[in-house]
Design an enzyme around this catalytic site. Structure first.
Site, PDB file in Angstrom:
ATOM      1  N   ASP A  81      15.772  15.099  28.822  1.00 40.21           N
ATOM      2  CA  ASP A  81      16.794  15.340  29.845  1.00 40.21           C
ATOM      3  C   ASP A  81      16.882  16.849  30.040  1.00 40.21           C
ATOM      4  O   ASP A  81      17.860  17.489  29.664  1.00 40.21           O
ATOM      5  CB  ASP A  81      18.132  14.754  29.385  1.00 40.21           C
ATOM      6  CG  ASP A  81      18.067  13.251  29.279  1.00 40.21           C
ATOM      7  OD1 ASP A  81      18.106  12.583  30.310  1.00 40.21           O
ATOM      8  OD2 ASP A  81      17.938  12.749  28.143  1.00 40.21           O
ATOM      9  N   HIS A 138      16.826   5.520  19.360  1.00 32.61           N
ATOM     10  CA  HIS A 138      15.386   5.389  19.140  1.00 32.61           C
ATOM     11  C   HIS A 138      14.910   6.591  18.353  1.00 32.61           C
ATOM     12  O   HIS A 138      15.718   7.441  17.953  1.00 32.61           O
ATOM     13  CB  HIS A 138      14.652   5.232  20.478  1.00 32.61           C
ATOM     14  CG  HIS A 138      15.031   6.271  21.494  1.00 32.61           C
ATOM     15  ND1 HIS A 138      14.703   7.602  21.343  1.00 32.61           N
ATOM     16  CD2 HIS A 138      15.723   6.177  22.657  1.00 32.61           C
ATOM     17  CE1 HIS A 138      15.163   8.278  22.383  1.00 32.61           C
ATOM     18  NE2 HIS A 138      15.796   7.438  23.190  1.00 32.61           N
ATOM     19  N   GLU A 139      13.602   6.680  18.195  1.00 31.63           N
ATOM     20  CA  GLU A 139      13.032   7.733  17.368  1.00 31.63           C
ATOM     21  C   GLU A 139      13.370   9.140  17.899  1.00 31.63           C
ATOM     22  O   GLU A 139      13.485  10.096  17.130  1.00 31.63           O
ATOM     23  CB  GLU A 139      11.510   7.508  17.265  1.00 31.63           C
ATOM     24  CG  GLU A 139      10.775   8.382  16.289  1.00 31.63           C
ATOM     25  CD  GLU A 139      11.407   8.487  14.895  1.00 31.63           C
ATOM     26  OE1 GLU A 139      11.953   7.468  14.394  1.00 31.63           O
ATOM     27  OE2 GLU A 139      11.353   9.590  14.312  1.00 31.63           O
ATOM     28  N   GLY A 140      13.555   9.257  19.213  1.00 29.08           N
ATOM     29  CA  GLY A 140      13.958  10.551  19.780  1.00 29.08           C
ATOM     30  C   GLY A 140      15.313  10.986  19.223  1.00 29.08           C
ATOM     31  O   GLY A 140      15.495  12.133  18.797  1.00 29.08           O
ATOM     32  N   HIS A 141      16.277  10.049  19.214  1.00 25.84           N
ATOM     33  CA  HIS A 141      17.589  10.368  18.641  1.00 25.84           C
ATOM     34  C   HIS A 141      17.460  10.672  17.145  1.00 25.84           C
ATOM     35  O   HIS A 141      18.096  11.587  16.634  1.00 25.84           O
ATOM     36  CB  HIS A 141      18.545   9.188  18.802  1.00 25.84           C
ATOM     37  CG  HIS A 141      18.845   8.799  20.211  1.00 25.84           C
ATOM     38  ND1 HIS A 141      18.430   7.613  20.762  1.00 25.84           N
ATOM     39  CD2 HIS A 141      19.528   9.443  21.190  1.00 25.84           C
ATOM     40  CE1 HIS A 141      18.857   7.533  22.005  1.00 25.84           C
ATOM     41  NE2 HIS A 141      19.516   8.628  22.302  1.00 25.84           N
ATOM     42  N   SER A 199      12.975   6.388  25.435  1.00 31.19           N
ATOM     43  CA  SER A 199      14.229   6.301  26.182  1.00 31.19           C
ATOM     44  C   SER A 199      14.858   4.947  25.888  1.00 31.19           C
ATOM     45  O   SER A 199      14.147   3.952  25.745  1.00 31.19           O
ATOM     46  CB  SER A 199      13.925   6.382  27.685  1.00 31.19           C
ATOM     47  OG  SER A 199      15.045   5.946  28.437  1.00 31.19           O
ATOM     48  N   SER A 200      16.177   4.924  25.810  1.00 25.36           N
ATOM     49  CA  SER A 200      16.854   3.636  25.609  1.00 25.36           C
ATOM     50  C   SER A 200      16.539   2.708  26.777  1.00 25.36           C
ATOM     51  O   SER A 200      16.486   1.496  26.631  1.00 25.36           O
ATOM     52  CB  SER A 200      18.369   3.847  25.514  1.00 25.36           C
ATOM     53  OG  SER A 200      18.651   4.783  24.504  1.00 25.36           O
ATOM     54  N   ARG A 201      16.305   3.275  27.954  1.00 23.89           N
ATOM     55  CA  ARG A 201      16.049   2.455  29.149  1.00 23.89           C
ATOM     56  C   ARG A 201      14.660   1.823  29.137  1.00 23.89           C
ATOM     57  O   ARG A 201      14.394   0.929  29.940  1.00 23.89           O
ATOM     58  CB  ARG A 201      16.251   3.289  30.420  1.00 23.89           C
ATOM     59  CG  ARG A 201      17.716   3.635  30.666  1.00 23.89           C
ATOM     60  CD  ARG A 201      17.947   4.274  32.008  1.00 23.89           C
ATOM     61  NE  ARG A 201      19.368   4.341  32.352  1.00 23.89           N
ATOM     62  CZ  ARG A 201      20.144   5.425  32.204  1.00 23.89           C
ATOM     63  NH1 ARG A 201      19.632   6.534  31.713  1.00 23.89           N
ATOM     64  NH2 ARG A 201      21.422   5.393  32.533  1.00 23.89           N
TER      65      ARG A 201
END
Ligand code: PAF
Length: 283
Positions: free
Chosen positions: A150, A34-37, A185-187
């Site tokens: 995290d 996602h955009e965070g990654h 988050s992927s979740r």
């Protein structure tokens, strides 16, 4: 962009790049980017000559009743994101090669892994520290980038790298949020529309505490109550933990200060989400 699945091939490629004097920036992930990654990858692009992304859903960091089998995967979309962010190598080892029969070595970081996510997910950080140590060694990382969502994971990896004298600089990058405040988050993909709406209670709790802290409140108990009250307003939410701790040692405290971490894990239905903020800093 090169996609490498074989561990020896990845290691030989990295060693040969090193011999050419290249530096390696590394972003380890479990995929479903996602955009965070993407923000980690874009920063990584600036930090090394070669940018390596790993995608590996690490079985040993999942507990028995956790979401290993259902963890979201979309390799094609991940490769498109990687390409757009300037990744040179996507490393996608498989589980059988990472943990062959007879595998019996693990990395344990002690005190830092006891509270917070470590208390609710026994063994989780052993799995994380072990796989990250292996990945650092395979890809010969000079710089590695992790998200601050995290927060405890980042602290654990920093400790591990320092304690084991790993020649890698560990960088923590800001949490990336949706426009309405939900930490990416992927979740999040597990959430029903009602749960997605309910999930806003996490960032709302952080904002309320920040407001009280900015207004001068320093009692950790009072600030915790403010956060608990914000979560209690959301009927779909169940708290796993919600704590204020020292941002460096993760030890409990009575009086909050700049650098105190407020960390929480909340379940919406079956989906457990985490979020955090350092007091005295922007959300
Ligand atoms: O944060 C994650 O996605 C994982 O815990 C990590 C660091 C890639 C290790 O499997």
């Amino acid at each position: 962009m090169n996609i490498i699945s074989n561990i020896e091939e990845m290691q030989q490629t990295a060693l040969s790049l090193k011999r050419q004097g290249k530096t390696v920036a590394f972003v380890p992930t479990m995929g479903y980017l996602h955009e965070g990654h993407a923000s980690l990858l874009r920063e990584g692009r600036k930090r090394g000559d070669i940018l390596v992304l790993s995608i590996f859903v690490n079985p040993i960091q999942f507990g028995k009743n956790e979401d290993l089998d259902s963890y979201p995967r979309d390799r094609e979309r991940d490769c498109r994101t990687a390409e757009a962010c300037g990744v040179d190598i996507v490393f996608t080892p498989d589980s059988a090669a990472m943990y062959p029969p007879g595998f019996q070595t693990g990395v344990t970081v002690r005190e830092l892994t006891l509270p917070l996510c470590g208390a609710s997910r026994p063994g989780h950080f052993d799995g994380v520290a072990t796989v990250v140590a292996k990945l650092f060694s395979i890809v010969q990382a000079d710089v590695a980038l992790f998200g601050r969502k995290d927060y405890q994971q980042l602290a654990v990896i920093r400790r591990m790298a320092a304690d084991l004298n790993l020649p890698v600089q560990v960088l923590g990058m800001p949490i990336i949020r949706e426009a309405d405040g939900l930490a990416m988050s992927s979740r999040n993909s597990y959430l029903s529309p009602a749960e997605r709406q309910g999930a806003l209670c996490l960032s709302r709790a952080l904002v309320r505490v920040k407001e009280r802290y900015a207004a001068g409140e320093r009692s950790a108990d009072t600030l915790k109550d403010v956060a608990l009250a914000a979560i209690a307003q959301e009927p779909l939410a169940t708290i796993d933990y919600l704590e204020l701790r020292d941002g460096a040692t993760l030890e409990p405290l009575q009086t909050a200060d700049n650098g105190t971490i407020l960390a929480l894990a909340v379940k919406l239905g079956q989906t457990r989400l985490i979020d955090n903020t350092l007091l005295g800093e922007e959300l």
